[in-house]
Design a protein around this motif. Structure first.
Motif, mmCIF file in Angstrom:
data_model
loop_
_atom_site.group_PDB
_atom_site.id
_atom_site.type_symbol
_atom_site.label_atom_id
_atom_site.label_comp_id
_atom_site.label_asym_id
_atom_site.label_seq_id
_atom_site.Cartn_x
_atom_site.Cartn_y
_atom_site.Cartn_z
ATOM 1 N N ILE A 1 38.139 31.428 46.793
ATOM 2 C CA ILE A 1 39.565 31.723 46.655
ATOM 3 C C ILE A 1 40.194 30.881 45.557
ATOM 4 O O ILE A 1 40.969 31.383 44.733
ATOM 5 C CB ILE A 1 40.279 31.511 48.004
ATOM 6 C CG1 ILE A 1 39.876 32.616 48.985
ATOM 7 C CG2 ILE A 1 41.793 31.464 47.836
ATOM 8 C CD1 ILE A 1 40.441 32.452 50.378
ATOM 9 N N SER A 2 39.862 29.603 45.513
ATOM 10 C CA SER A 2 40.428 28.714 44.489
ATOM 11 C C SER A 2 40.017 29.162 43.096
ATOM 12 O O SER A 2 40.839 29.211 42.169
ATOM 13 C CB SER A 2 39.969 27.274 44.732
ATOM 14 O OG SER A 2 40.441 26.797 45.966
ATOM 15 N N GLY A 3 38.738 29.482 42.938
ATOM 16 C CA GLY A 3 38.254 29.904 41.633
ATOM 17 C C GLY A 3 38.921 31.170 41.164
ATOM 18 O O GLY A 3 39.329 31.278 39.992
ATOM 19 N N TYR A 4 39.075 32.144 42.059
ATOM 20 C CA TYR A 4 39.711 33.404 41.653
ATOM 21 C C TYR A 4 41.188 33.188 41.359
ATOM 22 O O TYR A 4 41.719 33.730 40.382
ATOM 23 C CB TYR A 4 39.539 34.461 42.736
ATOM 24 C CG TYR A 4 39.898 35.838 42.245
ATOM 25 C CD1 TYR A 4 38.929 36.684 41.716
ATOM 26 C CD2 TYR A 4 41.221 36.290 42.265
ATOM 27 C CE1 TYR A 4 39.258 37.932 41.228
ATOM 28 C CE2 TYR A 4 41.561 37.534 41.783
ATOM 29 C CZ TYR A 4 40.579 38.359 41.268
ATOM 30 O OH TYR A 4 40.929 39.594 40.778
ATOM 31 N N ALA A 5 41.865 32.409 42.190
ATOM 32 C CA ALA A 5 43.294 32.167 41.973
ATOM 33 C C ALA A 5 43.535 31.485 40.631
ATOM 34 O O ALA A 5 44.477 31.820 39.906
ATOM 35 C CB ALA A 5 43.860 31.319 43.114
ATOM 36 N N ARG A 6 42.680 30.531 40.263
ATOM 37 C CA ARG A 6 42.860 29.843 38.973
ATOM 38 C C ARG A 6 42.656 30.792 37.789
ATOM 39 O O ARG A 6 43.283 30.625 36.748
ATOM 40 C CB ARG A 6 41.912 28.649 38.877
ATOM 41 C CG ARG A 6 42.407 27.411 39.605
ATOM 42 C CD ARG A 6 41.618 26.164 39.183
ATOM 43 N NE ARG A 6 40.239 26.244 39.645
ATOM 44 C CZ ARG A 6 39.822 25.751 40.815
ATOM 45 N NH1 ARG A 6 40.677 25.153 41.634
ATOM 46 N NH2 ARG A 6 38.549 25.842 41.169
ATOM 47 N N ARG A 7 41.795 31.794 37.972
ATOM 48 C CA ARG A 7 41.551 32.733 36.873
ATOM 49 C C ARG A 7 42.738 33.640 36.617
ATOM 50 O O ARG A 7 42.806 34.307 35.580
ATOM 51 C CB ARG A 7 40.306 33.581 37.165
ATOM 52 C CG ARG A 7 39.009 32.784 37.082
ATOM 53 C CD ARG A 7 37.809 33.709 36.953
ATOM 54 N NE ARG A 7 37.631 34.573 38.108
ATOM 55 C CZ ARG A 7 36.954 34.233 39.192
ATOM 56 N NH1 ARG A 7 36.406 33.018 39.286
ATOM 57 N NH2 ARG A 7 36.806 35.077 40.192
ATOM 58 N N THR A 8 43.692 33.692 37.556
ATOM 59 C CA THR A 8 44.877 34.525 37.350
ATOM 60 C C THR A 8 45.956 33.802 36.554
ATOM 61 O O THR A 8 46.948 34.406 36.158
ATOM 62 C CB THR A 8 45.480 34.959 38.696
ATOM 63 O OG1 THR A 8 45.992 33.815 39.392
ATOM 64 C CG2 THR A 8 44.435 35.658 39.563
ATOM 65 N N VAL A 9 45.777 32.495 36.323
ATOM 66 C CA VAL A 9 46.779 31.700 35.614
ATOM 67 C C VAL A 9 46.689 31.982 34.116
ATOM 68 O O VAL A 9 45.605 32.002 33.527
ATOM 69 C CB VAL A 9 46.575 30.199 35.886
ATOM 70 C CG1 VAL A 9 47.564 29.371 35.072
ATOM 71 C CG2 VAL A 9 46.725 29.910 37.372
ATOM 72 N N ILE A 10 47.833 32.213 33.506
ATOM 73 C CA ILE A 10 47.898 32.476 32.067
ATOM 74 C C ILE A 10 48.535 31.267 31.382
ATOM 75 O O ILE A 10 49.652 30.864 31.715
ATOM 76 C CB ILE A 10 48.720 33.744 31.769
ATOM 77 C CG1 ILE A 10 48.070 34.960 32.450
ATOM 78 C CG2 ILE A 10 48.833 33.977 30.277
ATOM 79 C CD1 ILE A 10 48.868 36.221 32.316
ATOM 80 N N GLY A 11 47.806 30.686 30.423
ATOM 81 C CA GLY A 11 48.337 29.527 29.706
ATOM 82 C C GLY A 11 48.520 28.346 30.630
ATOM 83 O O GLY A 11 47.658 28.022 31.450
ATOM 84 N N ILE A 12 49.678 27.708 30.509
ATOM 85 C CA ILE A 12 49.947 26.516 31.320
ATOM 86 C C ILE A 12 50.766 26.861 32.561
ATOM 87 O O ILE A 12 51.183 25.975 33.304
ATOM 88 C CB ILE A 12 50.694 25.450 30.494
ATOM 89 C CG1 ILE A 12 52.050 26.016 30.004
ATOM 90 C CG2 ILE A 12 49.844 24.974 29.328
ATOM 91 C CD1 ILE A 12 52.916 24.979 29.316
ATOM 92 N N GLN A 13 51.002 28.149 32.778
ATOM 93 C CA GLN A 13 51.799 28.572 33.921
ATOM 94 C C GLN A 13 51.080 28.247 35.221
ATOM 95 O O GLN A 13 49.888 28.518 35.373
ATOM 96 C CB GLN A 13 52.061 30.081 33.847
ATOM 97 C CG GLN A 13 52.944 30.609 34.961
ATOM 98 C CD GLN A 13 53.174 32.106 34.821
ATOM 99 O OE1 GLN A 13 52.624 32.742 33.927
ATOM 100 N NE2 GLN A 13 53.987 32.669 35.699
#
Length: 221
Positions: free
Chosen positions: A132-144
């Motif tokens: 879950i953590s890995g997938y959630a981090r992949r949704t982050v764009i830039g520094i958002q």
């Protein structure tokens, strides 16, 4: 002398030929279709006996839905099975997860997941937390920084519980060091993608709008 032309023996009148063809055409099409279907079934049967799964792709999907995505696996004693999630959900082990693009409060997120026949994610193992953590981090764009509501809430002071009534296990909790804090006002839990490791649970006021992670059981066919 009569003007009527007699037909030769063994020949048919052109009009009768046309009538006969019109009568035979549907039967010819039907026979051809049945022969073709029998060939397809025979090919699939031979392929399955040889262990070729290609014919199984056409197996009916659950809930009469065509909008599923499946992966093939093998269940001991049951032969080949497909594990399926609704399209747009992510499969991990025996569960499907939905990572929302919109944001809601914790209560709104809970209602939304329930309305889809699921619940806010319940995390009970390190492997599940890592996925879950890995997938959630992949949704982050830039520094958002994006936060994702999960199904953990404080029912009483320092008494945490999962939405599906799974017992809370302190040894399988993944809090950010120093969390949870401010227990009088921060009663709901979200994953904080600003954290690099898997220890990224943080408690927040439940009224803050975040993304959400819904979870439901995968379907086997």
């Amino acid at each position: 002398m009569s003007s009527t032309k007699e037909s030769r023996p063994g020949t048919a009148d052109p009009a009768e030929k046309k009538k006969l063809c019109r009568w035979l055409s549907p039967w010819i099409i039907l026979v051809c279709a049945l022969v073709l279907k029998a060939c397809v079934i025979s090919i699939c049967a031979v392929s399955l006996l040889k262990g070729n799964p290609s014919c199984e792709v056409h197996k009916a999907l659950p809930q009469s839905s065509t909008d599923w995505q499946c992966v093939v696996g093998r269940d001991e004693g049951k032969g080949r099975v497909w594990t399926c999630c609704p399209r747009g959900w992510e499969l991990f082990q025996t569960s499907c997860y939905y990572f929302s693009r919109d944001i809601m409060t914790w209560s709104g997120s809970k209602r939304n997941c329930t309305g889809m026949g699921s619940h806010l994610a319940v995390i009970t193992t390190e492997a599940e937390q890592a996925f879950i953590s890995g997938y959630a981090r992949r949704t982050v764009i830039g520094i958002q920084v994006e936060n994702y509501h999960i199904g953990l809430i404080q029912r009483e002071k320092d008494q945490w519980g999962w939405v599906d009534m799974t017992p809370y296990n302190k040894t399988a909790a993944f809090w950010i060091p120093g969390e949870p804090n401010n227990l009088n006002v921060e009663n709901c839990v979200a994953i904080d993608t600003s954290q690099k490791g898997n220890r990224n649970w943080n408690n927040f006021p439940c009224v803050l709008p975040f993304h959400r992670i819904c979870e439901t059981a995968a379907t086997n066919i």
